[in-house]
Design a protein around this motif. Structure first.
Motif, short mmCIF file in Angstrom:
data_model
loop_
_atom_site.label_atom_id
_atom_site.label_comp_id
_atom_site.label_asym_id
_atom_site.label_seq_id
_atom_site.Cartn_x
_atom_site.Cartn_y
_atom_site.Cartn_z
N CYS A 1 0.85 -1.19 0.00
CA CYS A 1 0.00 0.00 0.00
C CYS A 1 0.89 1.24 0.00
CB CYS A 1 -0.94 0.00 1.20
SG CYS A 1 -2.31 1.18 1.07
N ARG B 1 -1.83 2.52 -3.11
CA ARG B 1 -2.92 3.35 -2.60
C ARG B 1 -3.95 3.64 -3.69
NH1 ARG B 1 -0.16 7.36 1.94
NH2 ARG B 1 1.13 5.73 2.87
N LEU C 1 -5.92 0.42 -4.02
CA LEU C 1 -6.87 0.32 -2.91
C LEU C 1 -8.09 1.19 -3.16
CD1 LEU C 1 -7.80 -0.49 -0.08
CD2 LEU C 1 -6.28 1.29 0.84
N ARG C 2 -7.87 2.41 -3.57
CA ARG C 2 -8.97 3.33 -3.88
C ARG C 2 -9.95 2.69 -4.86
NH1 ARG C 2 -6.61 7.45 -7.55
NH2 ARG C 2 -6.92 5.67 -8.95
N VAL D 1 -5.47 -5.36 3.69
CA VAL D 1 -4.20 -4.80 3.23
C VAL D 1 -3.04 -5.35 4.05
CG1 VAL D 1 -2.85 -2.68 3.04
CG2 VAL D 1 -5.27 -2.69 2.36
N GLU E 1 0.89 -4.32 4.55
CA GLU E 1 1.84 -3.26 4.27
C GLU E 1 2.81 -3.14 5.44
OE1 GLU E 1 4.22 -0.37 3.37
OE2 GLU E 1 2.78 -1.07 1.86
N ARG F 1 -0.52 1.40 6.56
CA ARG F 1 -1.64 0.69 7.21
C ARG F 1 -2.67 1.68 7.75
NH1 ARG F 1 2.79 -2.15 9.34
NH2 ARG F 1 2.43 -1.39 11.47
N TYR G 1 -3.22 4.69 6.59
CA TYR G 1 -3.91 5.25 5.43
C TYR G 1 -4.99 4.29 4.93
CZ TYR G 1 -4.73 6.83 0.66
OH TYR G 1 -5.34 7.25 -0.50
N ALA G 2 -4.63 3.01 4.83
CA ALA G 2 -5.58 2.02 4.32
C ALA G 2 -6.85 1.97 5.16
CB ALA G 2 -4.91 0.65 4.27
N ALA H 1 -10.30 0.37 4.16
CA ALA H 1 -9.91 -1.04 4.15
C ALA H 1 -10.57 -1.78 5.31
CB ALA H 1 -8.39 -1.18 4.24
N ALA I 1 -5.94 -4.04 8.18
CA ALA I 1 -4.58 -3.82 7.68
C ALA I 1 -3.59 -4.53 8.59
CB ALA I 1 -4.27 -2.33 7.60
#
Length: 307
Positions: free
Chosen positions: A12, A17, A20-21, A32, A34, A40, A42-43, A48, A51
């Motif tokens: 990620c 990223r 993921l979006r 996720v 990462e 993580r 951010y996810a 998400a 993570a």
């Protein structure tokens, strides 16, 4: 398949990223893996399901995987995911080594798909259609230009980051790859920083990449009997068509509208459709092997010439 499709995303970072979006846009439950804590966080912040620091912490009941780690980790990650028996979508190139590519093909080729996003670009798909339907006559020449200052990866050189895009463009438009006839390259140590490859005989193909060019350029130009058709910019909403009259340039300039939907989203949609229904996905391992043979020959000629 009932309920939400469950996808494991491994990596990620900068590009992960974006993946993921788009997985979330497609309505997937995304798990996720990462190493970086910021990735993580951010996810989880954007939606998400969970993570983890390692993919081994994923739940068992996932429907498929998307791999967005550094290129030099692709081979190891694919081998580790092989026992899952699930479909895998991996960033290009599948692996930067033809021997390893052959091993993956033999081990799990029918379950691995490669993220050549340019094969999903509306402009490239339209150029393929124009070629197949003979709209402007025969395709005689194709040129691409992918140059910039620096590139953000430190695991492989500019050749492996940039040239697979252009090889996939040529392969998609022509539905084949002519033989590599010659290359011109700028090499420092073991790294290729600039390379122009000449393929032929017809249609002749010229592919140029560089990470030592002072500005960013992306061009795709197809020379047909009756017109020169170009994609002037990756974000353009049209192809530009310049008419040829008896082989000579005329003042007639028209355009062909194209979708502006991002290619990444289009290929993610295709992979999810495959996971859910078995629908066909572009960039099979067989395609990757054809492109890998071309890339390997380019690189061999570059270093043979240098030596």
């Amino acid at each position: 398949m009932t309920g939400k499709t469950k996808i494991g995303l491994i990596g990620c970072g900068r590009w992960g990223r974006n993946i993921l979006r788009d997985l979330l846009v497609c309505g997937c439950d995304v798990y996720v893996a990462e190493h970086g804590e910021s990735g993580r966080i951010y996810a989880l912040d954007i939606g998400a399901k969970a993570a983890f620091a390692e993919y081994t912490e994923f739940p068992d009941a996932l429907d498929g995987y998307v791999v967005a780690v550094q290129t030099d980790r692709h081979f190891d990650m694919l081998k580790r995911l092989a026992p899952t028996g699930k479909p895998i979508f991996i960033e290009k190139p599948m692996v930067p080594d033809r021997v390893h590519a052959l091993e993956i093909q033999a081990l799990m080729g029918e379950r691995v798909f490669v993220m050549h996003k340019w094969r999903y670009h509306p402009g490239i798909q339209m150029l393929r259609t124009l070629n197949q339907e003979g709209t402007y006559g025969k395709l005689h020449r194709l040129t691409t230009n992918r140059v910039q200052w620096k590139q953000p990866h430190d695991d492989v050189d500019a050749f492996w980051i940039l040239m697979p895009h252009d090889v996939s463009i040529a392969y998609h438009i022509i539905d084949d790859l002519p033989d590599v006839k010659a290359v011109q390259a700028q090499i420092r140590g073991n790294d290729i920083h600039e390379l122009t490859a000449f393929l032929g005989p017809e249609p002749s193909v010229t592919l140029s990449i560089s990470d030592i060019f002072p500005e960013t350029q992306r061009h795709v130009i197809a020379y047909f009997d009756q017109a020169v058709v170009s994609l002037p910019d990756p974000l353009s909403d049209q192809l530009e068509v310049r008419a040829l009259k008896e082989g000579k340039p005329s003042d007639e300039i028209t355009s062909i509208p194209i979708s502006t939907e991002f290619p990444l989203l289009r290929e993610i949609k295709a992979f999810i459709a495959h996971v859910e229904t078995g629908a066909a996905v572009g960039s099979l391992v067989e395609d990757e092997m054809t492109m890998m043979q071309c890339l390997t020959e380019m690189r061999r000629l570059a270093f043979d010439t240098e030596g």
